[in-house]
Design an enzyme around this catalytic site. Structure first.
Site: not given
Ligand code: NAD
Length: 790
Positions: A266, A397
């Site tokens: 994840e 990000e």
């Protein structure tokens, strides 16, 4: 001053949350013995500690034991010791333990929330109302799965000892997402929290002691990358579940390649927040506050890219700025705080650096006029406009309170911009037209899509990404599968292919006429290199030649597979009809295929005919399942329905085995096709003529050009090319152990999902070599949240 003026002039006073209980807990604990192993509290074997401090002040909170490889050994040994009893215990007894954990957490809910806010810096409103309640719900929900295991997952069992590594942004919630499904599945765990935020995991271990979790079932080790790597590489662990950065995710994918460890990742995200011109702008602005400023933007699924339709861009940006001016930046323990500090000075420096670089690349960065607290790692909410799609703020990000804005003209452009990222975690779509929203949602490459909402989570609804956001899902039924293994009928160990020599004897007659080409984009094409591979009969004679596919041929095949829209966009019924037709046409030539099998493999005529008949049966099976392996609708405890849609993985590379060369190939290609994937297949290196004989069957069966592509040649080499190709989304490899391991290691470019037999084939003739276990690998579950109500 009238009452309205008074109302607008009103200042919020401070509303601090009491922290005495948390401080008392901190003062009473010996953090030099913070490793929870086999039910005991231990100091680190190397005697080392690391510091955790308070992001709002920089003050030291604790010096915590820092585990090394010896501690990981001890924790894995404890987990392995506890495994037999725990996995054999009834679902009911495991359910009771999970429920007891949930209830015990509930009793200490406020302490968890305050500790989390102190250690991580997140506003107490969030830890109190979101993180902790969701974590508790996770344990209670998974109590049910423990008991429903036999009913809902027949033929499955827990994978064994699980190593779990989590990040610092949702320390307790990520712990819950990891530990609850593992325990429900009958696994035992070794979990490592992030080094910035060890505290709530220590409190959780205390809860495990009190809730009657058997010793060794949950082991919590504190430490940094060294401890993490020791978990990843430990031979006593059967599965790694990792949440963290894509960078570390790739290291872990590589490290576990060939180990046979199950893996879920994840990872990061760069999620799009798409506002169409018919959206309710005020709701969208509130959504944005949640989308990007929740947890200071340190959220994997943060809506960090605002894509707004041109006509409303100015109006929306004006509203966003007004709202940003009202965001309250301050102490995480103040109940009125919207934005707390970032987790650490290093994170603050990183965010500042990215904002500066974004501005250098042309973005206009705006911040409200507010004063930051004098100490702590605070960063003002930041809005970047004039951001080009290539700007670092649109691609990287940031993991901070920074929103990058771009505009689009029409729906196609919105989808294109949204998918213009290497990530694929989440997206929000804002429109009052539900038809438009549900038209857009399936086209977004993201594991979760929120319609007119954002950051909605629930234990019953899977969460996870595509592409460099990782693979695997957490939560719900699909999350349980990550901790379970199905019994597949194993075949023999596959030996590496030996380069076949020129057959000693020529065949009688027409061997040269049988030279087969490659099958790419619906056409038979010559291999780019113009080399051929000689194929021998079982008796060592020349059976024919096939094209020797190369890197260039694989690239062409992948392009053809990607360009084929007709297949993934076809209705499931349509795909089902084509697969039935394939079966029908293969059956028309069954005798010819059986003869070919006998000629090449030396199988008896009966065995050969059986393999052909089973191949036809398997095509029939998947034709029938194409419109039946469907998603679900969840009803989470919110005013929303969640549609768990089954989507094709995309372009799937398939490296088929030598054993059962026709049945093995069809057993892999058919489920991939049934679910709407397009396929690049590398057939058996030894018996490729079975695949090339299929070209005509495919051509007669209305299969759209590019849906199936076949490249014959050297399996190991072509598997490597598929593994490295960033436009291949999934790769299934049934080849020798070395080829499987390399395929896994080389898949890190785009983190494609690799399913490998680890050097073992399957017993392809077995009924268990078909069905849901294959279909599940052919889909991604996308959860689309659709809220309802006035
Ligand atoms: P990180 O990858 O630096 O660290 C995550 C964890 O991995 C930590 O516990 C760390 O100690 C450990 N680690 C570091 N190097 C390791 C190695 N070589 N081997 C094994 N373990 C190692 O990430 P972070 O900075 O802690 O967290 C932020 C990242 O997490 C962001 O990218 C965010 O998007 C991601 N995240 C993803 C999800 C999700 O569900 N997809 C949820 C939360 C956070």
């Amino acid at each position: 001053m009238n009452i309205l003026d008074r109302y607008h002039a009103m200042e919020y006073g401070p509303a601090p949350e009491a922290r005495n209980e948390a401080d008392a807990w901190l003062a009473a604990r010996d953090f030099s013995k913070a490793l929870f192993i086999g039910g005991d509290w231990k100091a680190a074997a190397g005697g080392k500690t690391f510091e955790t401090s308070e992001p709002s002040s920089g003050k030291l909170l604790a010096k915590v034991s820092d585990a090394n490889a010896a501690d990981i050994d001890a924790a894995v040994a404890a987990a392995a010791k506890a495994l037999p009893k725990w996995s054999a215990s009834s679902g009911y007894s495991r359910a009771k333990v999970l429920y007891a954990i949930g209830r015990a957490m509930q009793r200490h809910q406020r302490l968890f929330a305050v500790l989390e806010s102190i250690d991580n810096g997140k506003p107490i409103r969030e830890s109190r109302d979101i993180d902790v309640p969701l974590a508790i719900r996770h344990f209670v929900h998974h109590a049910g799965w423990a008991q429903a295991l036999d009913r809902d997952f027949p033929g499955h069992k827990g994978v064994g000892v699980v190593g779990q590594i989590i990040p610092w942004n949702f320390p307790l919630l990520m712990l819950a997402w990891k530990i609850a499904p593992a325990l429900a599945a009958g696994c035992t765990v070794v979990l490592k929290p992030a080094e910035f935020t060890p505290l709530t995991a220590i409190l959780f271990a205390e809860i495990c002691e009190r809730a009657g979790v058997p010793k060794g079932v949950v082991n919590i080790v504190q430490g940094g990358p060294e401890a993490g790597a020791a978990i990843v590489n430990h031979p006593g662990i059967q599965k790694i579940a990792f949440t963290g950065s894509s960078e570390v995710g790739k290291i872990i994918r590589k490290a576990t390649a060939g180990s046979g460890k199950k893996l879920s990742l994840e990872l990061g995200g760069k999620s799009a927040f798409i506002v169409f011109e018919d959206a309710d702008l005020d709701s969208a602005v509130e959504g944005l506050v949640d989308g990007i400023w929740f947890n200071q933007g340190q959220v994997c699924c943060a809506g960090s890219r605002l894509l707004v339709q041109e006509g409303i861009a100015d109006a929306l940006i004006a509203k966003v700025k007004t709202r940003m001016s009202r965001l309250r930046v301050g102490s995480p323990l103040d109940k009125n705080t919207d934005i707390g500090p970032l987790v650490d000075a290093t994170q603050l420096d990183r965010v500042k650096g990215l904002v500066a670089e974004g501005a250098r690349q042309g973005a206009v960065c705006w911040q409200p006029d507010a004063t930051l607290p004098s100490s702590g790692y605070y960063h003002l909410p930041t809005l970047a406009t004039g951001v080009s799609p290539a700007n670092i703020l649109a691609q990287e990000e940031v993991f901070g309170p920074v929103l990058a804005t771009m505009t689009f003209r029409n729906t196609e452009e919105a989808i294109e911009l949204a998918n213009n990222t290497r990530y694929g975690l989440a997206a929000s779509v804002w429109s009052e037209n539900v038809n438009l929203a549900l038209h857009v949602a399936p086209q977004l490459k993201a594991g979760v899509v929120w319609v007119n909402g954002t950051n909605m989570f629930d234990a019953a609804c899977g969460f996870g990404g595509y592409r460099e956001s990782g693979f695997g899902r957490e939560g719900g039924r699909e999350g349980m599968f990550e901790y379970l293994s199905a019994k597949l009928p194993l075949g023999p160990v596959i030996k590496p292919a030996t380069v076949s020599a020129q057959p000693a004897e020529q065949s009688d007659g027409d061997a040269i006429d049988r030279t087969a080409k490659l099958f790419i984009g619906g056409k038979q094409v010559r291999p780019d290199g113009n080399y051929s591979l000689v194929v021998a009969t079982a008796k060592g004679k020349l059976a024919g030649e096939v094209g020797l596919g190369s890197r260039k041929d694989i690239r062409d095949a992948v392009s053809a597979a990607r360009a084929c829209k007709a297949w993934p966009e076809a209705t499931a019924y349509n795909r089902s009809q084509v697969l039935y037709y394939l079966a029908e046409n293969l059956s028309g030539r069954a005798a010819e295929f059986a003869a070919r099998l006998t000629e090449l493999t030396g199988a008896t005529p009966k065995a050969a005919r059986d393999e052909v008949d089973q191949s036809i049966e398997r095509l029939f099976l998947y034709a029938g399942l194409a419109d039946k392996f469907e998603g679900r609708v969840h009803q989470p405890p919110a005013r929303a329905v969640t549609l768990a849609l089954h989507e094709p993985v995309g372009v799937v590379g398939i490296v088929a085995p030598d054993a059962s060369p026709l049945l093995g190939l069809i057993s892999l290609v058919a489920p991939a096709l049934a679910m709407g994937n397009t396929v690049v297949a590398v057939p058996s290196e030894r018996y490729p003529l079975l695949a090339t004989d299929l070209y005509q069957v495919i051509e007669y069966s209305d299969v759209p050009a590019g849906a199936i592509n076949i490249v014959t040649g050297r399996t190991a080499e072509l598997a490597g090319v598929l593994a490295k190709h960033d436009d291949v989304d999934g790769l299934w490899v049934f080849s020798d152990a070395d080829t499987c391991a390399k395929a896994e290691a080389e898949s890190i470019g785009n983190l494609k999902r690799v399913w490998s037999g680890n050097g073992r084939g399957l017993d392809w003739a077995s009924d268990e070599a078909a069905g849901d276990a294959f279909l599940r690998r052919a889909i991604e579950v996308k959860n689309v949240w659709v809220p309802y109500g006035d």
